[in-house]
Structures are given as structure tokens and as C-alpha cells.
Scaffold this motif. Structure first.
Motif, PDB file in Angstrom:
ATOM      1  N   ASP A   1      14.638 -15.783  10.885  1.00 46.45           N
ATOM      2  CA  ASP A   1      14.248 -15.639  12.286  1.00 46.45           C
ATOM      3  C   ASP A   1      15.131 -14.671  13.062  1.00 46.45           C
ATOM      4  O   ASP A   1      14.929 -14.467  14.258  1.00 46.45           O
ATOM      5  CB  ASP A   1      14.286 -17.003  12.986  1.00 46.45           C
ATOM      6  CG  ASP A   1      13.186 -17.927  12.497  1.00 46.45           C
ATOM      7  OD1 ASP A   1      12.217 -17.425  11.899  1.00 46.45           O
ATOM      8  OD2 ASP A   1      13.310 -19.149  12.703  1.00 46.45           O
ATOM      9  N   VAL A   2      16.126 -14.097  12.409  1.00 50.64           N
ATOM     10  CA  VAL A   2      17.024 -13.160  13.078  1.00 50.64           C
ATOM     11  C   VAL A   2      16.270 -11.883  13.436  1.00 50.64           C
ATOM     12  O   VAL A   2      15.424 -11.403  12.667  1.00 50.64           O
ATOM     13  CB  VAL A   2      18.234 -12.848  12.177  1.00 50.64           C
ATOM     14  CG1 VAL A   2      19.065 -11.712  12.731  1.00 50.64           C
ATOM     15  CG2 VAL A   2      19.089 -14.097  12.008  1.00 50.64           C
ATOM     16  N   VAL A   3      16.579 -11.329  14.599  1.00 53.54           N
ATOM     17  CA  VAL A   3      15.866 -10.160  15.121  1.00 53.54           C
ATOM     18  C   VAL A   3      16.816  -8.972  15.248  1.00 53.54           C
ATOM     19  O   VAL A   3      17.954  -9.128  15.715  1.00 53.54           O
ATOM     20  CB  VAL A   3      15.240 -10.482  16.502  1.00 53.54           C
ATOM     21  CG1 VAL A   3      14.634  -9.239  17.136  1.00 53.54           C
ATOM     22  CG2 VAL A   3      14.189 -11.574  16.350  1.00 53.54           C
ATOM     23  N   GLN A   4      16.381  -7.810  14.840  1.00 49.41           N
ATOM     24  CA  GLN A   4      17.185  -6.600  15.008  1.00 49.41           C
ATOM     25  C   GLN A   4      17.111  -6.122  16.448  1.00 49.41           C
ATOM     26  O   GLN A   4      16.044  -6.136  17.061  1.00 49.41           O
ATOM     27  CB  GLN A   4      16.689  -5.489  14.080  1.00 49.41           C
ATOM     28  CG  GLN A   4      17.040  -5.717  12.618  1.00 49.41           C
ATOM     29  CD  GLN A   4      16.632  -4.548  11.746  1.00 49.41           C
ATOM     30  OE1 GLN A   4      15.780  -3.752  12.127  1.00 49.41           O
ATOM     31  NE2 GLN A   4      17.235  -4.441  10.579  1.00 49.41           N
ATOM     32  N   ASN A   5      18.240  -5.692  16.983  1.00 52.13           N
ATOM     33  CA  ASN A   5      18.316  -5.188  18.346  1.00 52.13           C
ATOM     34  C   ASN A   5      18.931  -3.792  18.313  1.00 52.13           C
ATOM     35  O   ASN A   5      20.113  -3.643  17.996  1.00 52.13           O
ATOM     36  CB  ASN A   5      19.164  -6.123  19.199  1.00 52.13           C
ATOM     37  CG  ASN A   5      19.249  -5.680  20.653  1.00 52.13           C
ATOM     38  OD1 ASN A   5      18.872  -4.562  21.006  1.00 52.13           O
ATOM     39  ND2 ASN A   5      19.762  -6.559  21.506  1.00 52.13           N
TER      40      ASN A   5
ATOM     41  N   SER B   1      18.025  -0.553  13.981  1.00 51.89           N
ATOM     42  CA  SER B   1      17.420   0.640  14.571  1.00 51.89           C
ATOM     43  C   SER B   1      16.100   0.359  15.240  1.00 51.89           C
ATOM     44  O   SER B   1      15.606   1.150  16.032  1.00 51.89           O
ATOM     45  CB  SER B   1      17.214   1.713  13.491  1.00 51.89           C
ATOM     46  OG  SER B   1      16.400   1.200  12.441  1.00 51.89           O
ATOM     47  N   SER B   2      15.515  -0.787  14.912  1.00 48.61           N
ATOM     48  CA  SER B   2      14.238  -1.130  15.530  1.00 48.61           C
ATOM     49  C   SER B   2      14.099  -2.636  15.558  1.00 48.61           C
ATOM     50  O   SER B   2      14.708  -3.354  14.771  1.00 48.61           O
ATOM     51  CB  SER B   2      13.066  -0.520  14.749  1.00 48.61           C
ATOM     52  OG  SER B   2      13.041  -1.023  13.419  1.00 48.61           O
ATOM     53  N   THR B   3      13.281  -3.110  16.478  1.00 49.74           N
ATOM     54  CA  THR B   3      13.082  -4.543  16.601  1.00 49.74           C
ATOM     55  C   THR B   3      12.305  -5.054  15.405  1.00 49.74           C
ATOM     56  O   THR B   3      11.284  -4.491  15.024  1.00 49.74           O
ATOM     57  CB  THR B   3      12.326  -4.871  17.900  1.00 49.74           C
ATOM     58  OG1 THR B   3      13.074  -4.358  18.996  1.00 49.74           O
ATOM     59  CG2 THR B   3      12.131  -6.378  18.053  1.00 49.74           C
ATOM     60  N   MET B   4      12.790  -6.124  14.803  1.00 48.17           N
ATOM     61  CA  MET B   4      12.166  -6.701  13.630  1.00 48.17           C
ATOM     62  C   MET B   4      11.592  -8.053  13.996  1.00 48.17           C
ATOM     63  O   MET B   4      12.298  -8.921  14.492  1.00 48.17           O
ATOM     64  CB  MET B   4      13.194  -6.866  12.510  1.00 48.17           C
ATOM     65  CG  MET B   4      12.655  -7.550  11.264  1.00 48.17           C
ATOM     66  SD  MET B   4      13.962  -7.751  10.025  1.00 48.17           S
ATOM     67  CE  MET B   4      15.058  -8.900  10.865  1.00 48.17           C
ATOM     68  N   VAL B   5      10.313  -8.250  13.778  1.00 50.15           N
ATOM     69  CA  VAL B   5       9.692  -9.528  14.036  1.00 50.15           C
ATOM     70  C   VAL B   5      10.099 -10.486  12.934  1.00 50.15           C
ATOM     71  O   VAL B   5      10.092 -10.140  11.762  1.00 50.15           O
ATOM     72  CB  VAL B   5       8.153  -9.393  14.081  1.00 50.15           C
ATOM     73  CG1 VAL B   5       7.512 -10.747  14.352  1.00 50.15           C
ATOM     74  CG2 VAL B   5       7.739  -8.391  15.143  1.00 50.15           C
ATOM     75  N   SER B   6      10.480 -11.693  13.300  1.00 45.52           N
ATOM     76  CA  SER B   6      10.958 -12.649  12.309  1.00 45.52           C
ATOM     77  C   SER B   6       9.863 -13.033  11.343  1.00 45.52           C
ATOM     78  O   SER B   6       8.664 -12.911  11.621  1.00 45.52           O
ATOM     79  CB  SER B   6      11.479 -13.909  12.999  1.00 45.52           C
ATOM     80  OG  SER B   6      10.401 -14.645  13.541  1.00 45.52           O
ATOM     81  N   ALA B   7      10.259 -13.525  10.186  1.00 40.08           N
ATOM     82  CA  ALA B   7       9.307 -13.898   9.149  1.00 40.08           C
ATOM     83  C   ALA B   7       8.374 -14.998   9.634  1.00 40.08           C
ATOM     84  O   ALA B   7       7.169 -14.977   9.363  1.00 40.08           O
ATOM     85  CB  ALA B   7      10.064 -14.348   7.906  1.00 40.08           C
TER      86      ALA B   7
END
Length: 297
Positions: free
Chosen positions: A54-58, A273-279
Motif C-alpha cells: 500500500d506504500v505510495v511513491q511521492n 518519480s511518479s505516483t504509484m497506486v497501491s496494489a
């Protein structure tokens, strides 16, 4: 406001933020009795269980920067048994040790440890439900009041240690827990390189970040956590020292981690580098799409 009154208010705020002088004593076996806002339904309490899926890239999170004093100056201070923890406190005459986090510049105040009474327990934060044997907190205070909010007055670097059969040497020997076995015990530390406690070739972009609170009374919700994903080894013999310390009542301080707290909708982030939607969110979206299109699965 008069100068004396202003100074008093400032000291009071700092004392509350650090949990200093607000509780005579507390223990980890009766956490339901902790004072302050620890048990009043607050929403940003710590520690939490970090679900890595559930971690999100910022993209706005950058590396935190350690000042030259981390690696080029030695620190002096005291290593103490506080009755609920062991703590290294920087001496007032030591060079300032600062860290620039993505949320501002902070000054190092103290380092303390959390541990468990058996292998597989100890760290306050958990990662997919798992603990390491030790969690080290490097506590910093924001250097200027400008921009300070109830969420970012303190910045904490978390380092995680896993049990190993390595000898008690290096900083583990310097911070000799066998010499602070009883509450109130204290030893002086000189010429200590604080960076020796960080992972080798530490990667300051490899961390989890979230907004939380102190994990001891008064549990003030003013902490920005930066939890390193790199880990270090802790000698099994050193764990024996920690587990044989005693608290204010003379009882064994064989563990000192707080129970997990609710995440309450908070997002745990990593630099990216980009927002990642959690699994989990991706799965929900996929199921919704299948329902709309009428595709069975």
C-alpha cells in the motif's frame, strides 16, 4: 506577551513535544494507563504496521541530507537508563548535528532504542506484520518556528537492527548497555561518531515516510518519521544487555515497544518519480472495471 512569559510558554511547548516532565513514570505492561493524548482516540498515533503493497511513491520526497557534522565531527553526551529506555543525549557543547528533511531543517537531540524480549520482536513499527529485534530512533527538533505545525515539530530517523552473532564492538561497545542496567544509571560518552550507527553506505532516499506521533507519553502528534529500509545487525549479546535492564520500579525492562496504532487513512510514502497506486487500490479498480463491463472472473 512579556519576555519572561514568552520564554516560559516556549519551554512548556518544548517539554510537551519531547514528552519531558509530563509523566512521573510509565511502563509498557500497562499501556492503557498512559497519560496525555495516548488513549483518547487521536488519529495520528504511532507506531503503525506498514503494508508495503500500500506504500505510495511521492515525487516531492527527496533524499534527506545529513550535515557534515554527522560524518566529520564527533559527539559527546550521556548514555542513560531512563527507566523506560536507554538514551544517548547530545551534550550542549557538542557541535550541532543537523539533518535537512524534505519538510525542513532539524537539529539532532537524542537517540534511543526499542527492543523485545525474544527473537522476532522489538521494533515498534512493523512491516507487513513483522518486527526486527531493535528499532533505533534519532530524534530531531525543527530548527526554526517558521513553518512549524503540529505535525512536523519533530523529525525522527528510524534504523532497524536484526539479531546476529557478531561481537559487541563499534558503537554497540561504546553505548555499553551493561553499564546502565538500573534506572538512573548514566555514563559519559566522548568522541562518538554518530553516523557509525547508520547502515553502511546509507541510502538517504530509501525510506518510508509518514506523519505520526511520539510513541511514549504524552504521545504528541508532532513527528515526521523517516524509516530507513536498510538494516543493521545487532549482536545477540547486546540484546541480552538490553533485556536485563530494569525500569523505575526495579522490574525487568525486557521489552519497550508500544502497541500498534490505527493508520486511520494515513498514507505511507517513499521517494519516487511518479505516483504509484497501491496494489490493493489497483485490485479494487480492476474489480470495479470488470463489474461495469460485465466480464466475469
Amino acid at each position: 506577551m512579556s519576555a519572561p512569559l514568552f520564554a516560559f510558554v516556549c519551554c512548556l511547548v518544548v517539554g510537551v513535544a519531547l514528552g519531558a516532565g509530563t509523566e512521573e513514570s510509565f511502563n509498557y505492561r500497562e499501556q492503557s494507563l498512559w497519560g496525555g493524548i495516548c488513549n483518547t482516540g487521536q488519529t495520528r498515533q504511532s507506531p503503525i504496521n506498514i503494508i508495503t503493497a500500500d506504500v505510495v511513491q511521492n515525487p516531492n520526497l527527496s533524499a534527506f541530507e545529513l550535515s557534515e557534522s554527522w560524518t566529520q565531527a564527533t559527539a559527546s553526551g550521556t548514555f542513560s537508563n531512563l527507566g523506560h529506555n536507554v538514551q544517548f543525549t547530545l551534550a550542549a557543547n557538542s557541535p550541532a548535528i543537523t539533518t535537512t528533511f524534505p519538510v525542513g531543517e532539524y537539529k539532532f537531540l537524542q537517540m534511543h532504542m526499542h527492543w523485545g524480549n525474544r527473537t522476532g520482536t522489538g521494533s515498534e513499527h512493523r512491516f507487513d506484520g513483522e518486527q526486527t529485534e531493535v528499532e533505533i530512533h534519532f530524534v530531531h527538533k525543527r530548527m526554526t518556528q517558521e513553518g512549524t505545525t503540529s505535525e512536523n515539530g519533530l523529525g525522527v530517523i528510524g534504523v532497524y537492527a536484526e539479531v546476529s552473532e557478531t561481537p559487541v564492538s563499534g558503537f554497540w561497545a561504546t553505548l555499553n548497555a551493561s553499564r546502565v542496567q538500573n534506572s538512573g544509571d548514566e555514563i559519559n560518552i566522548t568522541d562518538f561518531m554518530l553516523s557509525s550507527m547508520l547502515p553502511t553506505n546509507v541510502n538517504t532516499t530509501d525510506y518510508y515516510h509518514y506523519a505520526g506521533g511520539l510513541t511514549t507519553p504524552n504521545c504528541t502528534e508532532t513527528v515526521q518519521f523517516f524509516l530507513l529500509r536498510q538494516r543493521i545487525p545487532v549482536p545477540a549479546a547486546y540484546l541480552t544487555y538490553l533485556r536485563s535492564t530494569t525500569d523505575d520500579a526495579g522490574e525487568p525492562l525486557d521489552f519497550n515497544y508500544r502497541d500498534l496504532q490505527g493508520i486511520n487513512g494515513r498514507i505511507v510514502e517513499i521517494p519516487g518519480s511518479s505516483t504509484m497506486v497501491s496494489a490493493s487500490l489497483m485490485l479494487v479498480a480492476a474489480v470495479a472495471l470488470l463489474a461495469v463491463t460485465g466480464i466475469s472472473y
